[in-house]
Design an enzyme around this catalytic site. Structure first.
Site, short mmCIF file in Angstrom:
data_model
loop_
_atom_site.label_atom_id
_atom_site.label_comp_id
_atom_site.label_asym_id
_atom_site.label_seq_id
_atom_site.Cartn_x
_atom_site.Cartn_y
_atom_site.Cartn_z
N GLN A 54 16.75 56.98 40.93
CA GLN A 54 17.73 58.03 41.17
C GLN A 54 17.37 58.92 42.36
O GLN A 54 18.22 59.68 42.84
CB GLN A 54 17.91 58.89 39.92
CG GLN A 54 16.69 59.71 39.52
CD GLN A 54 16.90 60.44 38.21
OE1 GLN A 54 16.80 59.85 37.15
NE2 GLN A 54 17.20 61.73 38.30
N CYS A 60 20.71 61.42 35.97
CA CYS A 60 20.35 60.59 34.81
C CYS A 60 21.56 60.35 33.90
O CYS A 60 21.73 59.26 33.35
CB CYS A 60 19.22 61.24 34.03
SG CYS A 60 19.59 62.90 33.39
N HIS A 199 16.99 64.93 29.63
CA HIS A 199 17.04 63.70 30.41
C HIS A 199 17.82 62.66 29.62
O HIS A 199 17.86 62.70 28.39
CB HIS A 199 15.62 63.21 30.68
CG HIS A 199 15.53 62.04 31.61
ND1 HIS A 199 16.08 62.04 32.87
CD2 HIS A 199 14.96 60.81 31.46
CE1 HIS A 199 15.84 60.87 33.46
NE2 HIS A 199 15.17 60.11 32.62
N ASN A 215 14.71 53.56 32.14
CA ASN A 215 14.72 54.80 32.92
C ASN A 215 15.20 54.52 34.34
O ASN A 215 15.43 53.36 34.70
CB ASN A 215 13.32 55.41 32.93
CG ASN A 215 13.34 56.91 33.15
OD1 ASN A 215 14.40 57.53 33.31
ND2 ASN A 215 12.17 57.52 33.14
#
Length: 262
Positions: A54, A60, A199, A215
């Site tokens: 990212q 996120c 997150h 992730n």
């Protein structure tokens, strides 16, 4: 990286700015009574998506929802597609999100349902910054049929959902430095509180003792971009706020497979 900068840039999950609407359903999963597998890993079923980074953008929430919908497309078509997280960053401000400064899973799902879907990433690629919205509804490759929020702090519901529905968007507490520096094994730091979330990740399965989470900090982070998080005690608030959506495929789209990411 100092913790205040880390949280500002990478754990930008905001609370929802919208009240609960009629298009949001709390899913008790009461009708799912058949046996649930002891272990599930959607990667082993073919849902192998390349790693994202990212970069310097608190996106996120966008990656989590776009990736969850990719999982639903994979279930429906048997093919991998990339969906546009950039569309979410650029276009969902009016629904309470904040571009690269954060957003919420619920706001994002409501935005996508109300505007008529999400475009492919190859047509609306990730820039790691907010740009002008150029969503085109006629280019949407999937539309949201129903939004479901799982019961709060219910790990059994989370297990049932990922086993029967597919990959699930989850909120976690990613503040501890041990979380940020995770590299392998089952993460089980008692300092990772279940009292806050900041997150968003993607739950792709579970082992007997761990949740498997994807992730957006590159494939160099964690275990090839994934984390194994301890099950059974709402570690890092993993079951505090989780959501998914069922989808509709537009009749005008043939949905060719694409493996372009980024």
């Amino acid at each position: 990286m100092p913790i205040h900068l880390y949280n500002r840039h990478f754990t930008s999950l905001s609370s929802s700015k919208l009240t609960k609407g009629t298009d949001i359903h709390t899913d008790p999963l009461q009708h799912h009574t058949r046996s649930i597998p002891e272990e599930v890993d959607w990667r082993k079923r073919g849902f192998n998506t390349p790693g994202w980074n990212q970069l310097d953008c608190g996106a996120c929430y966008a990656f989590s929802i776009a990736s969850m919908l990719e999982g639903q497309l994979f279930k429906a078509t048997g093919k991998l597609h990339t969906l546009s997280s950039q569309q979410i960053i650029d276009c969902s401000i009016a629904y309470g999100n904040l571009g690269c400064s954060g957003g919420s899973l619920k706001n994002t799902l409501q935005y996508l349902k109300r505007v008529g879907g999400i475009m492919q990433g190859i047509e609306y690629s990730y820039k790691a910054r907010k740009t002008l919205c150029h969503f085109k509804k006629f280019r949407a490759v999937t539309q949201i049929e129903k939004i479901s929020i799982l019961p709060q702090s219910d790990e059994h519901a989370l297990k049932v959902a990922v086993a029967l529905i597919g990959p699930i968007s989850v909120s976690v507490n990613a503040s501890p430095k041990t979380f940020q520096l995770y590299s392998s094994g089952v993460y089980d730091d008692p300092a990772c509180s279940s009292s806050t979330v900041n997150h968003a990740m993607l739950l792709v399965g579970y082992t007997k003792d761990a949740w498997i989470l994807k992730n957006w900090w590159s494939s160099k982070w964690g275990d090839d971009g994934y984390m194994y998080l301890a099950r059974g005690k709402n570690q890092c608030a993993v079951s505090t706020y989780a959501a998914y959506a069922t989808i509709l495929l537009p009749h005008h789209q043939s949905l060719p497979a694409t493996h372009h990411y980024g």
